[in-house]
Structure formats: structure tokens, C-alpha cells
Scaffold this motif. Structure first.
Motif, PDB file in Angstrom:
ATOM      1  N   ILE A 298       0.895  -1.155   0.000  1.00 37.03           N
ATOM      2  CA  ILE A 298       0.000   0.000   0.000  1.00 37.03           C
ATOM      3  C   ILE A 298       0.932   1.202   0.000  1.00 37.03           C
ATOM      4  O   ILE A 298       1.818   1.303   0.848  1.00 37.03           O
ATOM      5  N   GLN A 299       0.759   2.073  -0.988  1.00 35.04           N
ATOM      6  CA  GLN A 299       1.676   3.202  -1.090  1.00 35.04           C
ATOM      7  C   GLN A 299       0.911   4.484  -1.344  1.00 35.04           C
ATOM      8  O   GLN A 299      -0.039   4.519  -2.135  1.00 35.04           O
ATOM      9  N   ALA A 300       1.358   5.528  -0.652  1.00 39.30           N
ATOM     10  CA  ALA A 300       0.863   6.884  -0.883  1.00 39.30           C
ATOM     11  C   ALA A 300       2.015   7.681  -1.473  1.00 39.30           C
ATOM     12  O   ALA A 300       3.136   7.638  -0.966  1.00 39.30           O
ATOM     13  N   LEU A 301       1.748   8.370  -2.562  1.00 41.80           N
ATOM     14  CA  LEU A 301       2.720   9.246  -3.211  1.00 41.80           C
ATOM     15  C   LEU A 301       2.080  10.606  -3.386  1.00 41.80           C
ATOM     16  O   LEU A 301       0.872  10.695  -3.647  1.00 41.80           O
ATOM     17  N   GLU A 302       2.883  11.666  -3.298  1.00 43.45           N
ATOM     18  CA  GLU A 302       2.342  13.014  -3.468  1.00 43.45           C
ATOM     19  C   GLU A 302       3.358  13.891  -4.167  1.00 43.45           C
ATOM     20  O   GLU A 302       4.561  13.707  -4.007  1.00 43.45           O
ATOM     21  N   GLY A 303       2.825  14.783  -4.996  1.00 37.95           N
ATOM     22  CA  GLY A 303       3.681  15.695  -5.753  1.00 37.95           C
ATOM     23  C   GLY A 303       2.970  16.168  -6.999  1.00 37.95           C
ATOM     24  O   GLY A 303       1.728  16.096  -7.101  1.00 37.95           O
ATOM     25  N   PRO A 304       3.730  16.628  -7.999  1.00 35.52           N
ATOM     26  CA  PRO A 304       3.134  17.105  -9.254  1.00 35.52           C
ATOM     27  C   PRO A 304       2.423  15.967 -10.005  1.00 35.52           C
ATOM     28  O   PRO A 304       2.889  14.822 -10.004  1.00 35.52           O
ATOM     29  N   LEU A 305       1.316  16.293 -10.646  1.00 32.37           N
ATOM     30  CA  LEU A 305       0.484  15.295 -11.323  1.00 32.37           C
ATOM     31  C   LEU A 305       1.262  14.501 -12.382  1.00 32.37           C
ATOM     32  O   LEU A 305       1.171  13.278 -12.422  1.00 32.37           O
ATOM     33  N   THR A 306       2.020  15.176 -13.222  1.00 37.80           N
ATOM     34  CA  THR A 306       2.749  14.480 -14.287  1.00 37.80           C
ATOM     35  C   THR A 306       3.720  13.464 -13.706  1.00 37.80           C
ATOM     36  O   THR A 306       3.816  12.327 -14.195  1.00 37.80           O
ATOM     37  N   ALA A 307       4.441  13.835 -12.652  1.00 31.95           N
ATOM     38  CA  ALA A 307       5.391  12.914 -12.023  1.00 31.95           C
ATOM     39  C   ALA A 307       4.669  11.733 -11.383  1.00 31.95           C
ATOM     40  O   ALA A 307       5.138  10.592 -11.457  1.00 31.95           O
ATOM     41  N   LEU A 308       3.508  11.982 -10.777  1.00 28.12           N
ATOM     42  CA  LEU A 308       2.723  10.886 -10.187  1.00 28.12           C
ATOM     43  C   LEU A 308       2.253   9.915 -11.264  1.00 28.12           C
ATOM     44  O   LEU A 308       2.342   8.695 -11.092  1.00 28.12           O
ATOM     45  N   GLU A 309       1.748  10.455 -12.364  1.00 28.43           N
ATOM     46  CA  GLU A 309       1.262   9.587 -13.446  1.00 28.43           C
ATOM     47  C   GLU A 309       2.397   8.736 -14.017  1.00 28.43           C
ATOM     48  O   GLU A 309       2.222   7.533 -14.234  1.00 28.43           O
ATOM     49  N   THR A 310       3.550   9.343 -14.237  1.00 25.97           N
ATOM     50  CA  THR A 310       4.696   8.612 -14.781  1.00 25.97           C
ATOM     51  C   THR A 310       5.150   7.529 -13.802  1.00 25.97           C
ATOM     52  O   THR A 310       5.420   6.390 -14.201  1.00 25.97           O
ATOM     53  N   THR A 311       5.215   7.867 -12.547  1.00 25.64           N
ATOM     54  CA  THR A 311       5.641   6.903 -11.519  1.00 25.64           C
ATOM     55  C   THR A 311       4.639   5.762 -11.401  1.00 25.64           C
ATOM     56  O   THR A 311       5.025   4.592 -11.322  1.00 25.64           O
ATOM     57  N   PHE A 312       3.348   6.082 -11.417  1.00 25.58           N
ATOM     58  CA  PHE A 312       2.336   5.034 -11.297  1.00 25.58           C
ATOM     59  C   PHE A 312       2.355   4.103 -12.512  1.00 25.58           C
ATOM     60  O   PHE A 312       2.201   2.893 -12.371  1.00 25.58           O
ATOM     61  N   GLU A 313       2.577   4.645 -13.696  1.00 22.52           N
ATOM     62  CA  GLU A 313       2.704   3.801 -14.893  1.00 22.52           C
ATOM     63  C   GLU A 313       3.878   2.833 -14.743  1.00 22.52           C
ATOM     64  O   GLU A 313       3.782   1.656 -15.095  1.00 22.52           O
TER      65      GLU A 313
END
Length: 153
Positions: free
Chosen positions: A53-68
Motif C-alpha cells: 500500500i503506497q501513498a505518493l504526493e507531488g506534481p500530477l505528471t510525475a505521479l502519473e509517470t511513476t504510477f505507470e
């Protein structure tokens, strides 16, 4: 710059033959901290009972790239997005990445919020999950300072 938070769960697909699971998880935390520094992300990870279970926070583009990247990572199975939403402030500003590792608190969190199953918590419950993760981290940090990978320092 707008701030976003992403919360997901996945089944752990690590090989215990490679090295002890705790060592593999700590290596994931360390490499995530380096990538998160580059991408201006912060967050926390729980690894318990076969589930990440992971929570990540920051800029949307970086979150989307990391989640992909996480979705393609063979160390995860059945990745499920729980929430991706705007956030007013960081819940984990002190840590690029840290592991929530108090087993009793983690088990309670997972059972209270149904994170072991495939259910999807509502927005109120996801806020409570984030708050509980932070609470565990802050109380543990008081006991053992220097744990995790701080944002500043």
C-alpha cells in the motif's frame, strides 16, 4: 504548482529466493527515494501480508509517470488505484520515501480499511488511511530518529 496525492495497493510479487523479503523491500524504498528526489515526490509504503500500500504526493505528471512504472513493475501484481486527487498539502513532507513498518499498526490499518481485499475505500476512508499512515510514521520517528529518507537534509 498544484499538488496531488495517489494511493494504491498491489499484491507483492517478490521472490524470497533472491534475498530476504525485508531486504528487497528496503531496496525498493531506497531506489524510490532517489527517483522521488528527482521527481519532487514524497510518500510512504506499507508492505504487509503480501500487499503493498503506497501513498505518493507531488506534481500530477510525475505521479502519473511513476504510477505507470509501478503498474509495469513485475514486483507488483493486481495493482489497484485507490485514489488520485488534488491535495492541499503534503501528508509526508519529511520523507522522499519511507516504509511504515510497525507491524501491529499496519495490520490494524489494513483490516480497518479493507485494504487486503479488492474493495475500494471511499474518499473519507482514504483520508483516514493517509492520516493513520502519517500518525504511525510520526510516532515511530519520535522513537527512532533518522529513519527513512528525508526530503531535506
Amino acid at each position: 504548482m498544484p499538488l496531488y496525492r495517489l494511493l494504491y495497493r498491489s499484491d507483492i510479487a517478490l521472490s524470497p529466493e533472491a534475498s530476504p523479503l525485508d531486504q528487497q523491500i528496503e531496496a525498493i524504498v531506497a531506489s524510490s527515494a532517489l527517483a522521488n528526489t528527482r521527481d519532487n515526490l514524497s510518500g510512504a509504503l506499507i508492505a504487509s501480508n503480501g500487499v503493498f500500500i503506497q501513498a505518493l504526493e507531488g506534481p500530477l505528471t510525475a505521479l502519473e509517470t511513476t504510477f505507470e512504472r509501478i503498474c509495469r513493475d513485475l514486483r507488483h501484481r493486481r495493482v489497484r488505484l485507490i485514489e488520485l486527487a488534488a491535495a492541499e498539502e503534503r501528508a509526508f513532507p519529511e520523507w522522499r520515501m519511507i516504509r511504515v513498518n510497525n507491524k501491529e499498526d499496519v495490520l490494524q490499518l489494513c483490516s480497518e480499511f479493507g485494504l487486503q481485499g479488492s474493495g475500494r475505500p471511499d474518499a473519507l476512508r482514504t483520508s483516514a488511511i493517509i492520516a493513520l499512515m502519517r500518525s504511525v510514521l510520526v510516532s515511530n520517528a519520535r522513537v527512532a530518529t533518522g529513519a527513512g529518507f528525508p526530503l531535506h537534509g
